[in-house]
Design a protein around this motif. Structure first.
Motif, PDB file in Angstrom:
ATOM      1  N   ARG A 105      63.358  29.582  39.537  1.00 34.61           N
ATOM      2  CA  ARG A 105      64.266  28.440  39.661  1.00 34.61           C
ATOM      3  C   ARG A 105      64.386  27.700  38.334  1.00 34.61           C
ATOM      4  O   ARG A 105      65.483  27.290  37.945  1.00 34.61           O
ATOM      5  CB  ARG A 105      63.793  27.479  40.754  1.00 34.61           C
ATOM      6  CG  ARG A 105      64.023  27.967  42.153  1.00 34.61           C
ATOM      7  CD  ARG A 105      63.820  26.873  43.179  1.00 34.61           C
ATOM      8  NE  ARG A 105      62.521  26.235  43.144  1.00 34.61           N
ATOM      9  CZ  ARG A 105      61.449  26.646  43.801  1.00 34.61           C
ATOM     10  NH1 ARG A 105      61.520  27.722  44.567  1.00 34.61           N
ATOM     11  NH2 ARG A 105      60.303  25.995  43.712  1.00 34.61           N
ATOM     12  N   LEU A 109      67.809  27.190  36.430  1.00 33.48           N
ATOM     13  CA  LEU A 109      68.293  25.838  36.151  1.00 33.48           C
ATOM     14  C   LEU A 109      68.603  25.651  34.672  1.00 33.48           C
ATOM     15  O   LEU A 109      69.599  25.020  34.313  1.00 33.48           O
ATOM     16  CB  LEU A 109      67.269  24.798  36.612  1.00 33.48           C
ATOM     17  CG  LEU A 109      67.213  24.551  38.105  1.00 33.48           C
ATOM     18  CD1 LEU A 109      66.003  23.705  38.472  1.00 33.48           C
ATOM     19  CD2 LEU A 109      68.491  23.883  38.586  1.00 33.48           C
ATOM     20  N   HIS A 113      72.232  24.861  33.275  1.00 35.43           N
ATOM     21  CA  HIS A 113      72.438  23.669  32.454  1.00 35.43           C
ATOM     22  C   HIS A 113      73.197  24.017  31.173  1.00 35.43           C
ATOM     23  O   HIS A 113      74.145  23.335  30.799  1.00 35.43           O
ATOM     24  CB  HIS A 113      71.093  23.023  32.119  1.00 35.43           C
ATOM     25  CG  HIS A 113      71.189  21.897  31.149  1.00 35.43           C
ATOM     26  ND1 HIS A 113      71.708  20.668  31.506  1.00 35.43           N
ATOM     27  CD2 HIS A 113      70.854  21.809  29.839  1.00 35.43           C
ATOM     28  CE1 HIS A 113      71.679  19.878  30.453  1.00 35.43           C
ATOM     29  NE2 HIS A 113      71.169  20.553  29.429  1.00 35.43           N
ATOM     30  N   HIS A 119      74.291  20.602  37.409  1.00 35.63           N
ATOM     31  CA  HIS A 119      74.325  19.756  38.609  1.00 35.63           C
ATOM     32  C   HIS A 119      74.501  20.592  39.874  1.00 35.63           C
ATOM     33  O   HIS A 119      73.854  20.329  40.888  1.00 35.63           O
ATOM     34  CB  HIS A 119      75.453  18.720  38.510  1.00 35.63           C
ATOM     35  CG  HIS A 119      75.206  17.695  37.450  1.00 35.63           C
ATOM     36  ND1 HIS A 119      74.160  16.815  37.516  1.00 35.63           N
ATOM     37  CD2 HIS A 119      75.849  17.437  36.290  1.00 35.63           C
ATOM     38  CE1 HIS A 119      74.175  16.036  36.458  1.00 35.63           C
ATOM     39  NE2 HIS A 119      75.197  16.397  35.688  1.00 35.63           N
ATOM     40  N   ARG A 122      71.126  22.348  40.646  1.00 32.61           N
ATOM     41  CA  ARG A 122      70.130  21.421  41.195  1.00 32.61           C
ATOM     42  C   ARG A 122      70.461  21.055  42.640  1.00 32.61           C
ATOM     43  O   ARG A 122      69.582  21.026  43.504  1.00 32.61           O
ATOM     44  CB  ARG A 122      70.046  20.159  40.333  1.00 32.61           C
ATOM     45  CG  ARG A 122      69.084  20.301  39.177  1.00 32.61           C
ATOM     46  CD  ARG A 122      68.775  18.968  38.535  1.00 32.61           C
ATOM     47  NE  ARG A 122      69.921  18.302  37.957  1.00 32.61           N
ATOM     48  CZ  ARG A 122      70.468  18.602  36.794  1.00 32.61           C
ATOM     49  NH1 ARG A 122      69.960  19.577  36.079  1.00 32.61           N
ATOM     50  NH2 ARG A 122      71.505  17.949  36.340  1.00 32.61           N
ATOM     51  N   ARG A 126      68.162  21.902  45.908  1.00 32.77           N
ATOM     52  CA  ARG A 126      67.749  20.753  46.717  1.00 32.77           C
ATOM     53  C   ARG A 126      68.227  20.924  48.163  1.00 32.77           C
ATOM     54  O   ARG A 126      67.506  20.596  49.105  1.00 32.77           O
ATOM     55  CB  ARG A 126      68.292  19.467  46.122  1.00 32.77           C
ATOM     56  CG  ARG A 126      67.680  18.240  46.743  1.00 32.77           C
ATOM     57  CD  ARG A 126      67.798  17.061  45.795  1.00 32.77           C
ATOM     58  NE  ARG A 126      67.179  15.902  46.356  1.00 32.77           N
ATOM     59  CZ  ARG A 126      65.891  15.608  46.270  1.00 32.77           C
ATOM     60  NH1 ARG A 126      65.082  16.425  45.659  1.00 32.77           N
ATOM     61  NH2 ARG A 126      65.421  14.510  46.804  1.00 32.77           N
ATOM     62  N   TRP A 132      60.190  19.398  43.329  1.00 31.26           N
ATOM     63  CA  TRP A 132      59.422  19.664  42.116  1.00 31.26           C
ATOM     64  C   TRP A 132      58.018  20.167  42.421  1.00 31.26           C
ATOM     65  O   TRP A 132      57.428  20.886  41.624  1.00 31.26           O
ATOM     66  CB  TRP A 132      59.357  18.421  41.235  1.00 31.26           C
ATOM     67  CG  TRP A 132      58.588  17.291  41.864  1.00 31.26           C
ATOM     68  CD1 TRP A 132      59.086  16.306  42.669  1.00 31.26           C
ATOM     69  CD2 TRP A 132      57.190  17.060  41.768  1.00 31.26           C
ATOM     70  NE1 TRP A 132      58.087  15.474  43.077  1.00 31.26           N
ATOM     71  CE2 TRP A 132      56.898  15.901  42.533  1.00 31.26           C
ATOM     72  CE3 TRP A 132      56.137  17.695  41.120  1.00 31.26           C
ATOM     73  CZ2 TRP A 132      55.625  15.389  42.653  1.00 31.26           C
ATOM     74  CZ3 TRP A 132      54.863  17.173  41.240  1.00 31.26           C
ATOM     75  CH2 TRP A 132      54.618  16.036  41.996  1.00 31.26           C
TER      76      TRP A 132
END
Length: 169
Positions: A105, A109, A113, A119, A122, A126, A132
């Motif tokens: 992950r 990510l 990015h 965004h 993430r 989520r 985290w």
């Protein structure tokens, strides 16, 4: 929205796999401390204690090497995902494949990015319920012995080849 500027190679390497590199650093520190303790016991003439400390130092050195190999694998995965995002744009299936592992992950990510999709990535992770503090891979959380299974090791250290082999089957 334009993609952010690409950071230097060393920074990309570390950002793509922060957890394995932190583990390698901590393991190397413990290894050095144990090796120094072994040398201290050799000076005192206690060979048995020196042997025990030396064996423990070797184990921690092995863990540091495995963590570095995992970090390199995550960097390769970061590059692969970044190339897929550049070629095809956002695709949630790419991120669904790597959702089961914190290290994967993190690599995904970082690639998202840099490709301008941070965004979305993430939000995707989520929405799957990852936070985290989810450090261990899902397969290892369900069954701790899974860590030693050849398929788990293959997907961890050779992610692109494992996916190609699964598609052929």
């Amino acid at each position: 929205m334009p993609a952010p500027a690409t950071p230097p190679l060393a920074l990309r390497y570390l950002r793509a796999s922060p957890l394995p590199h932190a583990t390698a650093l901590a393991s190397a520190a413990v290894c050095i401390a144990l090796a120094l303790a072994a040398l201290g016991h050799l000076d005192d003439g206690s060979r048995r204690a020196a042997t025990v400390y030396g064996a423990l130092a070797a184990g921690w050195l092995g863990l540091a090497c495995i963590a570095l190999l995992d970090g390199f694998s995550r960097y390769r995965e970061y590059r692969r995902i970044k190339a897929m995002l550049a070629r095809h744009g956002w695709n949630r299936r790419v991120f669904a494949l790597v959702a089961g592992s914190r290290c994967q992950r993190d690599a995904a990510l970082q690639a998202a990015h840099e490709a301008g999709h941070g965004h979305r990535a993430r939000r995707f992770f989520r929405a799957l319920g990852y936070r985290w503090y989810h450090l261990f891979p899902d397969a290892v959380t369900r069954n701790p012995l899974r860590f030693f299974h050849p398929r788990f090791l293959r997907t961890s250290f050779l992610p692109g080849k494992a996916l190609r082999a699964r598609r052929r089957a």
